[in-house]
Design an enzyme around this catalytic site. Structure first.
Site: not given
Ligand code: PAF
Length: 292
Positions: A31, A37, A189, A156
Site C-alpha cells: 500500500g 506501483h 513509500s 527481493q
C-alpha cells in the site's frame, strides 16, 4: 474494481476468469502507492486480462525495531489510484487471514538472503523469510500467470525468482525499472519519512551509483567504482549501511567488471528513512545500466 478481504472471496472472484482461461496478473504491494506501483499496475493492465493487487503490510518482514507501526497507510487513496491504473480486484486481507492462530510455516531461500539487506547487521535474513513466506502464500491464493516487482528492490526480485523456480510456482516473474523523482531519488513509500533537509541529501544515493557506473570499465576493479560512489556520498554527508558490487543473479561478491551483469547496491539511513537503491552494470558495456 472489487475489494475482497478473504481468501475465499478472492478465489470466488477469480474462479470465472480462470475457467475462461483469462490471464491473471498480480502486483503485490504494502500500500501507500506511488508512481512506481502505478507503473507495475499499468504494465499488468496492459499485459494481462485480470489485474489483482494485494494490499497487505506484512508484519513478518519487519524486524522488532523496525517501522511496522508507523509504516504509512492510506487505504482510500490506494483504492482510488488502483482503480485509475486498471486494477480489477484488490485483495486486502487482515493479518489474521494471512497468519491465523497456529500459523507455523516459513519459506526460506538460502544463499541469497544473508547478504546486503539480509546481512545480520542490516535487516537480517528474517526480512526475506517474511517476504518469501507472504509472496508464496499470495502465489498460492491468487494463482497468477504473471507477478510484477520493482527493480528498486533488486535483491527481493532475485530471491523471489529463485523461490518461484525452486518451488515450481507456474508464474512468470516480471521486474520493472525503478521509477524516480526528477532529481533521481528512487520512489519509495518510506520517502514519506524524509524531513526537507534529508530529502535534499537523499538523491545522493542515485548520484553515487551514477558515479560508480561512470567509473566502471571492463576489467576494472569494482573497488574503484565503489570508491567513486563513496566520494559522492561523503560530499552529501551520507554514510552507507552497505555499498557493494555483486553478481546480479547469484549475488556473490564481484572484484572486477568481468562480462557478467554486476549489481551495485546501496542502503543508507538518511534522517528517518532507510533508503535503498541499485544499478546494474551490463556486461561488456560498463556505464550502461539496466533498471536504473
Ligand atoms: O515490495 C513490497 O512491497 C513487499 O516486500 C511485498 C513484495 C509486497 C511483500 O510484502
Amino acid at each position: 474494481m472489487r475489494v475482497v478481504e478473504t481468501k475465499a472471496a478472492l478465489r470466488d472472484a477469480l474462479a470465472a476468469p480462470r475457467r475462461e482461461g483469462l490471464t491473471i496478473g498480480l502486483v503485490p504491494t504494502m500500500g501507500f502507492l506511488h508512481a512506481g506501483h502505478v507503473s507495475l499496475l499499468e504494465s499488468a493492465h496492459a499485459e494481462c486480462d485480470v489485474v489483482v493487487m494485494s494490499l497487505f503490510v506484512n508484519p513478518a518482514q519487519f524486524g522488532p525495531g523496525e517501522d511496522l507501526d508507523r509504516y504509512p497507510r492510506d487505504r482510500e487513496r490506494d483504492e482510488r489510484m488502483a482503480a485509475d491504473a486498471g486494477v480489477d480486484l484488490i485483495y486486502a486481507p487482515p493479518t489474521e487471514e494471512v497468519y491465523p492462530e497456529g500459523f507455523a510455516t516459513a519459506v526460506e531461500v538460502s544463499g541469497l538472503t544473508e547478504v546486503l539487506c539480509g546481512d545480520p547487521g542490516a535487516r537480517g535474513p528474517e526480512h526475506f523469510r517474511g517476504v518469501t513466506t507472504v509472496v508464496a502464500k499470495l502465489f498460492n491464493t491468487v494463482g497468477p500467470d504473471v507477478a510484477y516487482f520493482g527493480q528498486k528492490d533488486a535483491q527481493q526480485a532475485v530471491v523471489i525468482r529463485r523461490m518461484a523456480a525452486d518451488l515450481d510456482f507456474p508464474v512468470r516473474i516480471e521486474v520493472r525499472p525503478t521509477v524516480r523523482e526528477d532529481d533521481g531519488l528512487a520512489l519509495s513509500s518510506r520517502n514519506a519519512y524524509l524531513e526537507p533537509a534529508d530529502r535534499e541529501r537523499a538523491p545522493a544515493l542515485h548520484a553515487a551509483l551514477g558515479a560508480a557506473a561512470d567509473a566502471a570499465e571492463v576489467g576494472a576493479a569494482t573497488a574503484d567504482a565503489i570508491a567513486a560512489a563513496r566520494r559522492v556520498l561523503a560530499e552529501a554527508g551520507v554514510e552507507p549501511e552497505y555499498l557493494e558490487a555483486r553478481d546480479a543473479e547469484r549475488l556473490e561478491p564481484i572484484e572486477t567488471f568481468n562480462g557478467r551483469p554486476v549489481l551495485l547496491a546501496i542502503a543508507a539511513q538518511v534522517g528517518g528513512a532507510r533508503l535503498i537503491d541499485n544499478v546494474i552494470i551490463e556486461p561488456n558495456a560498463p556505464g550502461r545500466t539496466r533498471g536504473a
